[in-house]
Design a protein around this motif. Structure first.
Motif, PDB file in Angstrom:
ATOM      1  N   SER A 604       0.819  -1.219   0.000  1.00  0.00           N
ATOM      2  CA  SER A 604       0.000   0.000   0.000  1.00  0.00           C
ATOM      3  C   SER A 604       0.847   1.261   0.000  1.00  0.00           C
ATOM      4  O   SER A 604       0.334   2.358  -0.227  1.00  0.00           O
ATOM      5  CB  SER A 604      -0.926   0.003   1.218  1.00  0.00           C
ATOM      6  OG  SER A 604      -0.170  -0.043   2.423  1.00  0.00           O
ATOM      7  N   TRP A 605       2.180   1.173   0.234  1.00  0.00           N
ATOM      8  CA  TRP A 605       3.038   2.359   0.231  1.00  0.00           C
ATOM      9  C   TRP A 605       3.408   2.804  -1.180  1.00  0.00           C
ATOM     10  O   TRP A 605       3.836   3.940  -1.383  1.00  0.00           O
ATOM     11  CB  TRP A 605       4.343   2.057   0.991  1.00  0.00           C
ATOM     12  CG  TRP A 605       4.151   1.815   2.474  1.00  0.00           C
ATOM     13  CD1 TRP A 605       3.025   2.000   3.188  1.00  0.00           C
ATOM     14  CD2 TRP A 605       5.146   1.355   3.368  1.00  0.00           C
ATOM     15  NE1 TRP A 605       3.226   1.684   4.497  1.00  0.00           N
ATOM     16  CE2 TRP A 605       4.532   1.274   4.648  1.00  0.00           C
ATOM     17  CE3 TRP A 605       6.488   0.999   3.231  1.00  0.00           C
ATOM     18  CZ2 TRP A 605       5.228   0.856   5.772  1.00  0.00           C
ATOM     19  CZ3 TRP A 605       7.189   0.600   4.359  1.00  0.00           C
ATOM     20  CH2 TRP A 605       6.554   0.509   5.630  1.00  0.00           C
ATOM     21  N   SER A 611      -3.295   5.627  -5.494  1.00  0.00           N
ATOM     22  CA  SER A 611      -4.223   4.692  -4.838  1.00  0.00           C
ATOM     23  C   SER A 611      -4.929   5.301  -3.648  1.00  0.00           C
ATOM     24  O   SER A 611      -5.927   4.752  -3.172  1.00  0.00           O
ATOM     25  CB  SER A 611      -3.463   3.452  -4.364  1.00  0.00           C
ATOM     26  OG  SER A 611      -2.535   3.789  -3.329  1.00  0.00           O
ATOM     27  N   ARG A 612      -4.374   6.466  -3.158  1.00  0.00           N
ATOM     28  CA  ARG A 612      -4.912   7.150  -1.986  1.00  0.00           C
ATOM     29  C   ARG A 612      -4.920   6.218  -0.769  1.00  0.00           C
ATOM     30  O   ARG A 612      -5.780   6.289   0.087  1.00  0.00           O
ATOM     31  CB  ARG A 612      -6.316   7.677  -2.271  1.00  0.00           C
ATOM     32  CG  ARG A 612      -6.391   8.622  -3.460  1.00  0.00           C
ATOM     33  CD  ARG A 612      -7.790   9.145  -3.647  1.00  0.00           C
ATOM     34  NE  ARG A 612      -8.211   9.944  -2.493  1.00  0.00           N
ATOM     35  CZ  ARG A 612      -9.471  10.332  -2.270  1.00  0.00           C
ATOM     36  NH1 ARG A 612     -10.422   9.990  -3.125  1.00  0.00           N
ATOM     37  NH2 ARG A 612      -9.763  11.064  -1.207  1.00  0.00           N
ATOM     38  N   SER A 613      -3.895   5.371  -0.735  1.00  0.00           N
ATOM     39  CA  SER A 613      -3.819   4.391   0.343  1.00  0.00           C
ATOM     40  C   SER A 613      -2.722   4.758   1.311  1.00  0.00           C
ATOM     41  O   SER A 613      -1.839   3.962   1.622  1.00  0.00           O
ATOM     42  CB  SER A 613      -3.552   2.993  -0.255  1.00  0.00           C
ATOM     43  OG  SER A 613      -4.528   2.638  -1.186  1.00  0.00           O
ATOM     44  N   TRP A 614      -2.739   6.060   1.762  1.00  0.00           N
ATOM     45  CA  TRP A 614      -1.670   6.477   2.665  1.00  0.00           C
ATOM     46  C   TRP A 614      -2.008   6.255   4.131  1.00  0.00           C
ATOM     47  O   TRP A 614      -1.371   6.769   5.027  1.00  0.00           O
ATOM     48  CB  TRP A 614      -1.290   7.944   2.431  1.00  0.00           C
ATOM     49  CG  TRP A 614      -2.469   8.895   2.394  1.00  0.00           C
ATOM     50  CD1 TRP A 614      -3.221   9.310   3.419  1.00  0.00           C
ATOM     51  CD2 TRP A 614      -2.957   9.552   1.239  1.00  0.00           C
ATOM     52  NE1 TRP A 614      -4.181  10.178   3.014  1.00  0.00           N
ATOM     53  CE2 TRP A 614      -4.038  10.360   1.644  1.00  0.00           C
ATOM     54  CE3 TRP A 614      -2.598   9.553  -0.141  1.00  0.00           C
ATOM     55  CZ2 TRP A 614      -4.769  11.161   0.753  1.00  0.00           C
ATOM     56  CZ3 TRP A 614      -3.313  10.355  -1.000  1.00  0.00           C
ATOM     57  CH2 TRP A 614      -4.393  11.124  -0.564  1.00  0.00           C
ATOM     58  N   GLY A 615      -3.057   5.505   4.347  1.00  0.00           N
ATOM     59  CA  GLY A 615      -3.377   5.085   5.703  1.00  0.00           C
ATOM     60  C   GLY A 615      -3.826   6.227   6.573  1.00  0.00           C
ATOM     61  O   GLY A 615      -4.591   7.101   6.146  1.00  0.00           O
ATOM     62  N   ASN A 616      -3.312   6.271   7.825  1.00  0.00           N
ATOM     63  CA  ASN A 616      -3.755   7.290   8.774  1.00  0.00           C
ATOM     64  C   ASN A 616      -2.934   8.577   8.662  1.00  0.00           C
ATOM     65  O   ASN A 616      -3.034   9.454   9.501  1.00  0.00           O
ATOM     66  CB  ASN A 616      -3.688   6.757  10.207  1.00  0.00           C
ATOM     67  CG  ASN A 616      -2.296   6.299  10.595  1.00  0.00           C
ATOM     68  OD1 ASN A 616      -1.411   6.278   9.744  1.00  0.00           O
ATOM     69  ND2 ASN A 616      -2.110   5.951  11.854  1.00  0.00           N
ATOM     70  N   ARG A 617      -2.086   8.658   7.625  1.00  0.00           N
ATOM     71  CA  ARG A 617      -1.361   9.895   7.380  1.00  0.00           C
ATOM     72  C   ARG A 617      -2.214  10.823   6.520  1.00  0.00           C
ATOM     73  O   ARG A 617      -3.133  10.379   5.834  1.00  0.00           O
ATOM     74  CB  ARG A 617      -0.031   9.603   6.686  1.00  0.00           C
ATOM     75  CG  ARG A 617       0.869   8.649   7.481  1.00  0.00           C
ATOM     76  CD  ARG A 617       2.230   8.497   6.808  1.00  0.00           C
ATOM     77  NE  ARG A 617       2.131   8.108   5.408  1.00  0.00           N
ATOM     78  CZ  ARG A 617       1.968   6.857   4.992  1.00  0.00           C
ATOM     79  NH1 ARG A 617       1.882   5.884   5.873  1.00  0.00           N
ATOM     80  NH2 ARG A 617       1.893   6.587   3.717  1.00  0.00           N
ATOM     81  N   ASN A 618      -1.887  12.105   6.532  1.00  0.00           N
ATOM     82  CA  ASN A 618      -2.695  13.091   5.809  1.00  0.00           C
ATOM     83  C   ASN A 618      -2.276  13.265   4.360  1.00  0.00           C
ATOM     84  O   ASN A 618      -2.940  13.953   3.588  1.00  0.00           O
ATOM     85  CB  ASN A 618      -2.630  14.456   6.514  1.00  0.00           C
ATOM     86  CG  ASN A 618      -3.277  14.397   7.887  1.00  0.00           C
ATOM     87  OD1 ASN A 618      -4.271  13.688   8.060  1.00  0.00           O
ATOM     88  ND2 ASN A 618      -2.718  15.139   8.847  1.00  0.00           N
ATOM     89  N   GLU A 619      -1.144  12.681   3.990  1.00  0.00           N
ATOM     90  CA  GLU A 619      -0.638  12.854   2.641  1.00  0.00           C
ATOM     91  C   GLU A 619       0.226  11.661   2.282  1.00  0.00           C
ATOM     92  O   GLU A 619       0.662  10.906   3.163  1.00  0.00           O
ATOM     93  CB  GLU A 619       0.187  14.148   2.534  1.00  0.00           C
ATOM     94  CG  GLU A 619       1.373  14.169   3.480  1.00  0.00           C
ATOM     95  CD  GLU A 619       2.127  15.492   3.413  1.00  0.00           C
ATOM     96  OE1 GLU A 619       3.221  15.535   4.000  1.00  0.00           O
ATOM     97  OE2 GLU A 619       1.641  16.440   2.780  1.00  0.00           O
ATOM     98  N   PRO A 620       0.490  11.471   0.987  1.00  0.00           N
ATOM     99  CA  PRO A 620       1.356  10.373   0.580  1.00  0.00           C
ATOM    100  C   PRO A 620       2.801  10.630   0.988  1.00  0.00           C
ATOM    101  O   PRO A 620       3.196  11.765   1.260  1.00  0.00           O
ATOM    102  CB  PRO A 620       1.193  10.323  -0.936  1.00  0.00           C
ATOM    103  CG  PRO A 620       0.770  11.695  -1.312  1.00  0.00           C
ATOM    104  CD  PRO A 620      -0.045  12.235  -0.179  1.00  0.00           C
ATOM    105  N   SER A 621       3.588   9.588   1.028  1.00  0.00           N
ATOM    106  CA  SER A 621       4.996   9.677   1.407  1.00  0.00           C
ATOM    107  C   SER A 621       5.861   9.156   0.281  1.00  0.00           C
ATOM    108  O   SER A 621       5.452   8.279  -0.486  1.00  0.00           O
ATOM    109  CB  SER A 621       5.264   8.851   2.670  1.00  0.00           C
ATOM    110  OG  SER A 621       4.507   9.312   3.756  1.00  0.00           O
ATOM    111  N   CYS A 622       7.052   9.685   0.195  1.00  0.00           N
ATOM    112  CA  CYS A 622       8.053   9.170  -0.739  1.00  0.00           C
ATOM    113  C   CYS A 622       8.794   8.056  -0.030  1.00  0.00           C
ATOM    114  O   CYS A 622       9.551   8.297   0.914  1.00  0.00           O
ATOM    115  CB  CYS A 622       9.005  10.299  -1.143  1.00  0.00           C
ATOM    116  SG  CYS A 622      10.480   9.691  -2.031  1.00  0.00           S
ATOM    117  N   ASN A 623       8.541   6.850  -0.448  1.00  0.00           N
ATOM    118  CA  ASN A 623       9.158   5.680   0.170  1.00  0.00           C
ATOM    119  C   ASN A 623      10.366   5.292  -0.658  1.00  0.00           C
ATOM    120  O   ASN A 623      10.255   4.714  -1.742  1.00  0.00           O
ATOM    121  CB  ASN A 623       8.169   4.534   0.250  1.00  0.00           C
ATOM    122  CG  ASN A 623       7.019   4.838   1.200  1.00  0.00           C
ATOM    123  OD1 ASN A 623       7.139   4.683   2.402  1.00  0.00           O
ATOM    124  ND2 ASN A 623       5.905   5.307   0.631  1.00  0.00           N
ATOM    125  N   CYS A 624      11.528   5.638  -0.156  1.00  0.00           N
ATOM    126  CA  CYS A 624      12.756   5.471  -0.908  1.00  0.00           C
ATOM    127  C   CYS A 624      13.556   4.299  -0.371  1.00  0.00           C
ATOM    128  O   CYS A 624      13.457   3.920   0.801  1.00  0.00           O
ATOM    129  CB  CYS A 624      13.583   6.765  -0.797  1.00  0.00           C
ATOM    130  SG  CYS A 624      14.981   6.860  -1.949  1.00  0.00           S
TER     131      CYS A 624
END
Length: 684
Positions: A604-605, A611-624
């Motif tokens: 989901s990351w 996908s708007r699947s950033w969970g309980n965060r308010n925005e998406p994250s850059c998963n590097c």
């Protein structure tokens, strides 16, 4: 033969003629006695046909060889007033006493020829005759014993290998009731039976006793007779029922009461009451169509060949013996089916204990296939037989009596008085609902123990009526949690909650929930909030239910903590939890998706922006640093995750070509994070 030392004249006193009718050489008369007196032996002959019988003819000789050295062995001469007597084989002839003539006995006779038919031949010994048994042939003298004319019965052994074995027994007929049967073998009368205290009362001729075994008959039709009223039970009466099928097969003689001395064959409802030893008529059951003796055998002790009372089923009316069918389990009663009854009269005996006599239809009914032998057959479906209704559990098959709420419950051979106990229709065993359950015990955990069938009767202890159920039902708010409610989301499981309601495990009550667009069962929505986790005991991200399930905010727990800590159900594919770690629920379109190959993080990351699947965060994250470039890293403002480490600084970026965080420190951290992520990925 023994050669004579010296021929002796008549050894009797001169002028004394002991046998005035003896017309042969008197020196040959009674040679054995003369030689016993003089101790001088000569040839000893049975001189027959001399007008008077020679006492030498009484000496034993059967099967003794002619050249035997016994000094008393002798020839048999048959003169018949001839000048020259003819020698005959003494082993097969007798000298008749009545006319002193030679007589050939039947060749089947194996005892002394002189003993055969003593009364008929007049060959009495000491003025008496004896009935000789065991001589290979019936001795006509035994007719006199049957009529009581001879006091003693001499019983001899059979001859073995041509050798005479002598006496075996000399029994008194009046003490033992012994007679010779029609085959010439010893047959003991009533006084050698197992019950001497009763058979000693036998008052009829002994030959009447047990004629079936002896082969005799005193009736004019030459059939054995059940002699009733002789002081003791006649074994012939065991076969008295055969009169019903063949009037000439056996007779009924009544010796006491109004029928004294009568042969009572003409009335099929007559029988001998073995207990009272009198003849009587069966009048109390007019619809009875079987032999009269079969009704109420236990009451009048008139048992059949098996020696126990039988429940005779199919006889037009219920046999009173059928009331006690339970004793069949202990071998104290039998069951005979059909109007023809016993085994020897076309019926069949239920030795397998798989039938019972239905007390309403009066027919033999077979129990269901798996009904086990620890439960008597007639315990099945007692309600239909108009007798006390008992729910018999643990019997291998469902007892239809368990459908009656007023029925007593038997969990083995004893009644169960335990509260909250019922018979499980699925396990066919007694179960007890746990402490604190308020509902009817049959409603607890129907998924495991089975849905109760249609009930009849009433139960004053039930909090609610027992309508017919087709499926297991989630019974909510019954004191404790009903395990059936774990399955409330499945097809084929009903609930006591109303529309727009589900049973919450957190409160154990029906809660109302309205979620526009939600197409799945209400209990699946936001399980983390209600603790209603379903059959797997885990909170599930339920995907494909029309709208996004709040539980899916935590779906990355499947990656971080493992698939045994959080579930994912893709409803558009299956109702089962998926264990594929690449799959996640797409918030934008709600169906399940797979992360691309090479992605090492939680599925989901990847590309949370799409996908708007950033969970309980308010925005998406850059998963590097998770194997491949995350499209979320294109954002100007974003949270940077280097592996599993997050940073809010803009001075560190994710290198799209490696892809790694481009700060040396960050790169070191990212490499460490990458190694940890790879190791974690390999582990799962």
């Amino acid at each position: 033969m023994i050669a004579a030392v010296q021929a002796q004249p008549n050894c009797f006193s001169p002028g004394v003629n002991p046998a005035p009718l003896y017309v042969c050489d008197q020196n040959k008369y009674n040679e054995a006695e003369c030689e016993a007196q003089t101790t001088v032996f000569a040839d000893i002959d049975c001189d027959c046909g001399c007008g008077e019988i020679d006492p030498d003819c009484y000496l034993p000789r059967r099967f003794l060889p002619v050249d035997n050295d016994d000094p008393y062995a002798r020839r048999m001469l048959c003169s018949g007033f001839a000048p020259q007597p003819v020698e005959i084989d003494p082993r097969y002839y007798q000298c008749r006493q009545d006319d002193a003539s030679c007589f050939l006995v039947p060749l089947e006779w194996t005892c002394e020829p002189q003993w055969y038919d003593q009364v008929g031949s007049g060959s009495l010994i000491g003025g008496e005759a004896a009935c000789h048994c065991g001589c290979g042939l019936y001795d006509p003298d035994c007719d006199q014993v049957r009529d009581g004319d001879i006091a003693s019965v001499s019983v001899f052994a059979e001859y073995i290998n041509g050798t005479y074995n002598g006496w075996v027994d000399n029994v008194n007929q009046h003490d033992t009731g012994a007679i010779c049967n029609a085959e010439g073998n010893l047959h003991y009368g009533p006084f050698r039976q197992p019950l001497p205290d009763t058979t000693a009362l036998w008052s009829c001729p002994n030959s009447w006793y047990n004629e079936v075994e002896s082969g005799f008959s005193h009736a004019d039709n030459n059939a054995p007779s059940c002699d009733c009223g002789c002081g003791a039970p006649d074994p012939d009466c065991i076969f008295e029922h055969e009169r019903f099928f063949d009037p000439n097969s056996i007779n009924l003689y009544c010796r006491r009461g109004a029928q004294q001395g009568f042969k009572w064959n003409d009335n099929p409802r007559s029988f001998c009451n073995a207990k009272s030893d009198v003849c009587q008529l069966l009048t109390e059951v007019p619809d009875w169509i079987c032999p009269a003796r079969w009704y109420g055998e236990k009451r009048h002790e008139s048992y059949g060949t098996n020696g126990i009372p039988d429940c005779n089923c199919g006889c037009g009316a219920l046999d009173s013996d059928c009331v006690a069918q339970t004793t069949r389990q202990t071998g104290e009663m039998g069951l005979l089916c059909s109007a023809d009854g016993r085994e020897d009269n076309k019926g069949f005996e239920d030795a397998s204990l798989t039938y019972y006599c239905h007390r309403v239809t009066n027919e033999c009914v077979q129990t269901p296939t798996n009904w086990n032998l620890i439960c008597p057959p007639h315990f099945y479906d007692e309600g239909a037989q108009n007798i006390e209704t008992v729910c018999d559990c643990n019997c291998g098959e469902w007892d239809t009596d368990c459908n009656n709420l007023t029925a007593s419950l038997y969990c083995s051979d004893e009644p169960s008085n335990l509260e909250r106990t019922w018979c499980s229709p699925k396990t066919l065993s007694c179960r007890q609902a746990p402490e604190g359950w308020f509902g009817h015990p049959m409603y607890y955990n129907e998924w495991e123990y089975g849905v109760p069938p249609a009930q009849n009767g009433s139960d004053s202890n039930a909090r609610q009526a027992l309508p017919t159920r087709q499926n297991p039902t989630c019974d909510c708010d019954q004191g404790i949690w009903d395990p059936d409610c774990d399955y409330q989301a499945l097809d084929g499981v009903d609930t006591t909650c109303g529309a727009n309601q589900f049973c919450s495990k957190r409160t154990n009550t029906c809660e109302t929930l309205v979620v526009p667009g939600w197409t799945c069962h209400l209990s699946l929505y936001n399980e983390l909030d209600t603790d209603t986790f379903g059959t797997n005991g885990l909170p599930d991200c339920d995907c494909g239910c029309g709208v996004y399930d709040p539980d899916c905010v935590r779906q990355d727990r499947r990656f971080i903590q493992g698939t045994d800590s959080f579930g994912l159900v893709c409803h558009e594919i299956s109702l089962e939890n998926t264990f594929d770690r690449r799959t996640f629920c797409n918030f934008s379109s709600t169906p399940c998706h797979d992360a691309p190959a090479g992605w090492l993080g939680a599925p989901s990351w990847f590309d949370e922006l799409s996908s708007r699947s950033w969970g309980n965060r308010n925005e998406p994250s850059c998963n590097c640093g998770l194997g491949i470039w995350d499209p979320d890293c294109r954002l100007i403002e974003h949270e940077l995750r280097c592996g599993v480490e997050a940073s809010r600084t803009r001075q560190v970026a994710c290198d799209p070509e490696l892809p790694l965080c481009n700060s040396a420190v960050r790169m070191t951290v990212s490499l460490v994070a990458l190694v940890l992520s790879l190791a974690f990925a390999l582990l799962y």
